[in-house]
Design an enzyme around this catalytic site. Structure first.
Site, short mmCIF file in Angstrom:
data_model
loop_
_atom_site.label_atom_id
_atom_site.label_comp_id
_atom_site.label_asym_id
_atom_site.label_seq_id
_atom_site.Cartn_x
_atom_site.Cartn_y
_atom_site.Cartn_z
CD GLU A 82 -2.86 -1.27 2.36
OE1 GLU A 82 -2.78 -0.41 3.24
OE2 GLU A 82 -3.71 -2.17 2.37
CD GLU A 84 -4.49 -8.10 1.60
OE1 GLU A 84 -5.39 -7.41 2.11
OE2 GLU A 84 -3.28 -7.86 1.74
C1 XIL Z 1 -6.22 -6.61 8.19
C2 XIL Z 1 -6.50 -7.81 9.09
O1 XIL Z 1 -7.34 -8.71 8.42
C3 XIL Z 1 -7.14 -7.37 10.38
O2 XIL Z 1 -7.26 -8.45 11.29
C4 XIL Z 1 -6.32 -6.25 11.03
O3 XIL Z 1 -6.98 -5.77 12.16
C5 XIL Z 1 -6.07 -5.11 10.05
O4 XIL Z 1 -5.48 -5.63 8.86
N1 XIL Z 1 -4.86 -4.86 3.59
C6 XIL Z 1 -3.84 -5.66 4.05
C7 XIL Z 1 -4.09 -6.57 5.20
O5 XIL Z 1 -2.77 -5.72 3.43
O6 XIL Z 1 -2.95 -6.78 5.96
C8 XIL Z 1 -5.22 -6.07 6.06
O7 XIL Z 1 -5.49 -7.06 7.06
C9 XIL Z 1 -6.45 -5.76 5.23
C10 XIL Z 1 -6.14 -4.70 4.22
#
Ligand code: XIL
Length: 380
Positions: free
Chosen positions: A167, A272
């Site tokens: 990101e 994701e």
């Molecule tokens: C999220 C997790 O799923 C949660 O448990 C945590 O509280 C916050 O992060 N983008 C990403 C992930 O790259 O690491 C994130 O994961 C969601 C958004």
């Protein structure tokens, strides 16, 4: 004479056996072929296309989630740690590393022979507090060297793919004003990828972000790929996070993005994937996510169960997305779901706390949903 009759009889029996005996055997073979081997799991059905992954949480890594472990075994062949490798957890103090859960995670991956992802080395979020006190670019470089060499070095040959930078982009494609950018400008991206490649030359290296289907942000990601490649650095994959909803992004936007990254000379991973079925506060006029929507019936319309019509909509959406992934399987390395089942999805708590969301393929009892069958149906 008797001998000749006996000989002819034996020959006759032999011919009969050859004709009908083999027919029987052939029949058996054919019918065995006709019954397809029992379809077992997504990973088996998609094994010639791409890895099927899941993000796993600490309960699963600590083996406190036996149903989750079972699903992991039958359905998935790749894992990503949902939180435990993020900077604040793995490197909480300048001189302090905590490898207890990451070691258990990597062991799990080795035991299951899963394609094992490291998530994530450099990210402004879930960062350890102490990193924000770094003074200048020289110190930042030393910190990044220590962080990346120590972690990637420890898991050399065991982590198959690293989300090196997560990101880094704003929505308009410019670089985000993170602590890394403020101290080192775009150089920090080069350092991160260079250090990761040196620490494990065999590991796959990924730039990972959300909304990478938006044309402006996509252009930003492509310029990161170009910047790194122009410097002779290794970048193998662009990870499109895939936090999507029932309507967007459109299949056209997804397809154009896959093609654009492919043309930039990298593989694509969907890193994701989840599909929210709940209203998004950002779609409401004047809505601020910091506003308190908790407890609002309008924002949490399905607290008990998902209506059949929405279940079907979700199944159709997943099916059309996977159909597209299959069309471009030569460009796609992995499709990872962000969680094992609806109950453990982060989308029950984000962007609004205490909601009941249904974004994955398995329900709260770990049972396959209609969406699971619609994804599997594409392969049967
Ligand atoms: C999220 C997790 O799923 C949660 O448990 C945590 O509280 C916050 O992060 N983008 C990403 C992930 O790259 O690491 C994130 O994961 C969601 C958004």
């Amino acid at each position: 004479m008797v001998h000749i009759y006996r000989l002819l009889y034996a020959l006759f029996v032999l011919i009969l056996f050859t004709l009908f005996g083999c027919k029987e055997y052939d029949k058996k073979l054919t019918s065995e072929k006709e019954i397809p081997s029992k379809p077992i799991g997504l990973k088996q059905n998609y094994k010639d296309d791409f890895f099927i992954g899941a993000a796993i949480n600490h309960a699963l890594i600590e083996k406190r989630d036996s149903l989750g472990l079972e699903l992991l075994e039958t359905e998935f062949n790749s894992i990503t740690p949902e939180n435990i490798m993020k900077w604040m957890h793995i490197h909480p103090g300048k001189e302090v590393y905590d490898f207890s859960l990451p070691d258990a995670y990597v062991d799990l991956g080795e035991r299951h022979q899963h394609f094992t992802v490291g998530h994530t080395l450099v990210w402004h979020s879930q960062l350890a507090e102490w990193v924000t006190e770094v003074k200048d670019s020289t110190e930042l470089k030393e910190v990044m060297e220590d962080h990346i060499n120590t972690i990637v070095g420890r898991y050399k040959g065991k982590i198959d793919s690293w989300d090196v930078v997560n990101e880094a982009l704003n929505e308009d494609g410019s670089l985000r004003e993170s602590v890394f950018y403020e101290l080192a400008g775009e150089k920090y991206l080069e350092w991160a990828f260079e250090l990761a490649a040196e620490a494990d030359p065999e590991a796959q290296l990924t730039y990972n972000d959300y909304n990478l289907t938006n044309p402006e942000k996509r252009a930003g990601a492509i310029s990161i790929v170009k910047q790194l490649k122009d410097k002779g650095l290794k970048i193998d994959v662009v990870g499109m996070q895939g936090h999507w909803n029932l309507k967007g992004p459109s299949l056209k936007e997804i397809e154009e993005s896959i093609l654009a990254y492919h043309n930039a000379g990298v593989k694509v991973a969907i890193t994701e994937l989840d599909i929210t079925v709940l209203p998004n506060p950002w779609d409401l006029e004047g809505a601020e996510v910091s506003q308190n929507f908790e407890g609002s019936e309008f924002m949490n319309p399905y607290p008990e169960s998902l209506p059949d019509s929405v279940q079907k909509e979700l199944a159709d959406r997943y099916q059309s997305i996977f159909k597209l992934f299959l069309k471009h399987k030569d460009k796609i390395d992995r499709v990872t779901f962000w969680g094992m089942n609806d109950g453990s999805s982060w989308l029950n708590g984000w962007p609004i706390k205490n909601r009941t969301n249904y974004p994955l393929l398995f329900d709260r009892s770990y049972r396959p949903k209609e969406a699971y069958h619609s994804v599997l149906a594409l392969k049967n």
